[in-house]
Write an enzyme that holds these catalytic residues in place. Sequence first.
Site, PDB file in Angstrom:
ATOM      1  N   GLY A 466       0.912  -1.268   0.168  1.00  0.00           N
ATOM      2  CA  GLY A 466      -0.126   0.205   0.153  1.00  0.00           C
ATOM      3  C   GLY A 466       0.898   1.166  -0.010  1.00  0.00           C
ATOM      4  CB  THR A 467       4.470   1.769   0.371  1.00  0.00           C
ATOM      5  OG1 THR A 467       4.945   0.670  -0.728  1.00  0.00           O
ATOM      6  CG2 THR A 467       4.480   1.110   2.011  1.00  0.00           C
ATOM      7  CB  ILE A 588      12.492  11.258  -3.850  1.00  0.00           C
ATOM      8  CG1 ILE A 588      13.225  11.816  -2.335  1.00  0.00           C
ATOM      9  CG2 ILE A 588      11.124  11.053  -3.742  1.00  0.00           C
ATOM     10  CD1 ILE A 588      12.542  10.763  -1.099  1.00  0.00           C
ATOM     11  CG  ASN A 590       5.941   8.726  -7.357  1.00  0.00           C
ATOM     12  OD1 ASN A 590       5.495   9.869  -6.881  1.00  0.00           O
ATOM     13  ND2 ASN A 590       5.275   7.779  -8.066  1.00  0.00           N
ATOM     14  CD  GLU A 664      10.161   0.552   9.303  1.00  0.00           C
ATOM     15  OE1 GLU A 664      11.085   0.588   8.507  1.00  0.00           O
ATOM     16  OE2 GLU A 664       9.778  -0.346   9.897  1.00  0.00           O
TER      17      GLU A 664
END
Lengths: 707, 331
Positions: A466-467, A588, A590, A664
């Site tokens: 779901g990330t 990064i 996205n 996290e």
Amino acid sequence: MTSTNQAVTRLDGPDKVTGRARYAVEYGANDVAYAWPVQATCARGRLDRAETDAALAVPGVLDVLTHENVLRLHADGEISPAHMGALPDLLLLQSKDLVFRGQLVAAVIAETPEAAREGAAAVVVVTEAEHARLELTVGDDEAIVPDITNDLSPGHVARGDADRDFADAPVRLDTTYSTAANFAMPMEPHAAMATWDGDRLTVHASDQGPPWTAMTLAGLLGLPPSNVEVVAEYVGGGFGSKAAPRPPIMLAVLAARLVGRPVKVALNRQQSTSLTTYRGPSRQRIRIGAGTDGRISSVIHETTGQTSRLTTYADQTVSATRLMYRAEHCRTTTNVLPLDVPTPAWVRAPGEAPGMFALESAMDELAVQLGMDPIELRVLNEPETDPESGLPFTSRNLVSCLRIGAERFGWSDRRPEPGATSDGRWRLGMGVAAATYPHYLFPSTATARVDSAHRYTVRIGAADIGTGARTALHQIAADALKVPMSDVRIELGRASHGSAPFAGGSMGTASWGAAIESACRELRRRISAGGGIPDEGLEAGAETLEVMTPSNFSRHAYGAHFAAVRVDRDTGEVQVDRMLGVFATGRIINPLTAKSQAVGAMIMGMGMALMEAAEPDTRFGGFVTQDLAGYHVPAHADVRDIDAMFLTEEDPNLGPIAGRGVGEIGIVGTAAAITNAIHNATGIRIKDLPVRAENLLLRVAVKAGER
Amino acid sequence: MKPLSYARPRTQAEAAALVRRSPDAVFIAGGTNLTDLMKLDVVTPDLLVDVQDLDLTELTHHEWGTVVGAGVTNAGLAGDIGIRRRYPLVSEAILAGASGQIRNAASIAGNLLQRTRCGYFQDVTKPCNKRSPGSGCPAIAGAHRELGVLGTSEHCVATHPSDMAVALAALDAVVRVRRATGSVSALTLDELYRLPGDRPDRDTTLEPGDLVTAVELPAPTGAPSRYRKVRDRTSFAFALVSVAAMLKVEDGVAVDVRLAYGGVAPRPWRARTAEAALLGERPTDSLITQALQAEFATARPLPDNAFKINLAASLTRAVVRDLAPAQKAGR
């Protein structure tokens, strides 16, 4: 134009919101049956027998799985090394020892879930209950210092002589904190459907890591790994709890074996509290010795947690303390007390989240004691190299996170004296905390195919829980293949796609992405070497063992959290007006999904700070908190203005993808930023999570010196 | 789960007869609480008698007051323009509770008759005197932070979870009941709810087959009112303490004062002792504190919920400040 570094909306969004995406027990199967657990109602004792006659008489009931008819598992089979802690809980019905309330003692298998449940209520479980130890206490004789904690660091670590340095330090802080047990409680509860075909097993599971889960199941079942397929194409969240197979998956497997039909298991919330692990509570003590100028010379961080009788599990609660600040002397000690409780395990930054609540609260206390700005205190104690290992950081940028965040958040508007700012009945305050999370990389495999029509298919065993990983990996693949995303199809979530680490430890995208990038580059090389694509297409695979090579660098992500809160002077209610997280996590892939993940993690941090508490039942065992009506997570009304940003970092020493995980770090330190802001608003230091209105009641007005 | 039947009668008499036929038959309206309890095996009906065809959705305003049919939804009541003008307290209280989806389904009668959310009541594997009389109350020595301090007994410390009922208590609402025999009664909330004593399994004075048909609100008094709820998160959480307050001040003294509390007792707690202490007086902080001390004089606080007494007092002082800003001089 590259596909990475672009804010691509998640490609599976439409499938998820329209219901086309299928989750574990949404797959159909011919002749499927359903299993319902029968759970122990004593916290410690011995199972005598499970009487099944009445259950078997319930219409629709097929059979009852008991310790007598269960398949014997190979407890010493080869399993994923990552699942050693999960192993004892997977040995369902293999022993008559009862070690926690809610332990599986039988399961009823029926034509319908309703019949299975009715049958389960009719099973008579005869047990001999014994006195159970259920309460976590500090300093208990039965507590042990484990050889290793969850991040493999020892239970006792020391550099210099922290105790002696602290005793002589001009400025000393000695303070204790506690955090409540937390549930993972993903939106999709733990669920699985197991289908046997001879000695071949297929499990559709809600699982964070199909390849490793398949390996572990094969080992325990005595099957060749290639005989076990685990499918997790879509997963409705896991938060660590699904990073190892848990009892629901094994129950489906054993029940299906017994009745010779596919069997589905889907836990409800009540069952989830005892059969899917949780974040254990912590009791922490921190001592910091410093000079009057604020330079820290010693840090001592001790923690006590609980584990079950089945395994010695200890969060790495104190690990971050060893590298956060320049302290010549440091000692960290982890104590674990075995109790007759369900086994705690990984939940949302296990260790770092509760541990950094304590450390970053202590830093705020020290800043108050010294009369220093808490940001300046942290900057002053910034190390040049990793204080634990002596290694250079690949990049750290904590100071930049703090400085840029302060500027953006309006930190200069903060009045350092507590209770100085108000808005009607509200006391206002701002707080800051630092964050860190290790950069893990695991070997992974991936394959890339191209057909004669130049359509590309990239496969990896990993699961997107779901990330947004599916989308990010798709972007990485397209760039490596030098084609638009629309030419690429990405297939995830199958063990048979090859070994890949679980979605956890914030290591997914970097580990899987490296394998995908490598496979895609190899495919491109083969295409050009062959001068084109043959009719049968081309395929290339990659296995990224090399990224496991120990680095000569200290590799961690860093961040800074800022919070602005208001506390009702009459009721002690807390509202979080604003939060900002600034993170240094390398490249990064996205920005959109990364930001969503960071903001989501910060909301989890808010939950940890203000509401999440799995209340242990110290009389009967297990938890009193049994559902999401009682286990509060932030509602929309709690979430106001939350923003996250990432520093632009180019760090070639982070591995091929050059990105550290964003999963996290967003929950690490968040709670401290909030409680530090509460202190700034009220003068009250919250040391026990979650914050309760009653802990702020009345004292707010008194401290504020009004009325 | 246990097999059960479902009936949807057309008349109240038929409905009452159906429910009386079996000890395990129950009325169902929105089902937002009942179905939860069925899933937990706390309630195991063999017959659900649906009241939706019984014509219980009247919502009419009159000079003498307002009639709210038992089947009106919580959302329907909270959103009614007449209610919002005449009894904003009711709207505020309803909107402070549950979620939009639940308020759309839940009925007025169901709201009044919902069961406690005590964790032991909801777990059939543990003792609970309310669910299983005589089995004991583990909450008293266990998890009771959210449970009651007033009107509780050594057998039960459960709270009534409704927000709406707290507002209705402050407004002197009357509950119309069609008795199973066909006669009609009108009950105040204090008459509807019973305190646990040694029979905590009985939440109300209703007998099997008794059907709540409506709630009547007396004509609005015009006194400024306010509902405030303290809870662990901003929405979708039950009250730690809530207050429904109405206060009319003339020449600095309270000429009309009503206080009812949620989250502290087995029923919405109308604080008549505190009201009496405040009536005709200047509602200063210190007087409110005294009045609340008198109200809670009979409280049986437990270690983890004793804070509710202070919280109720502090909340009341805050609400009175809001309702009577002119009282500042009196403080």
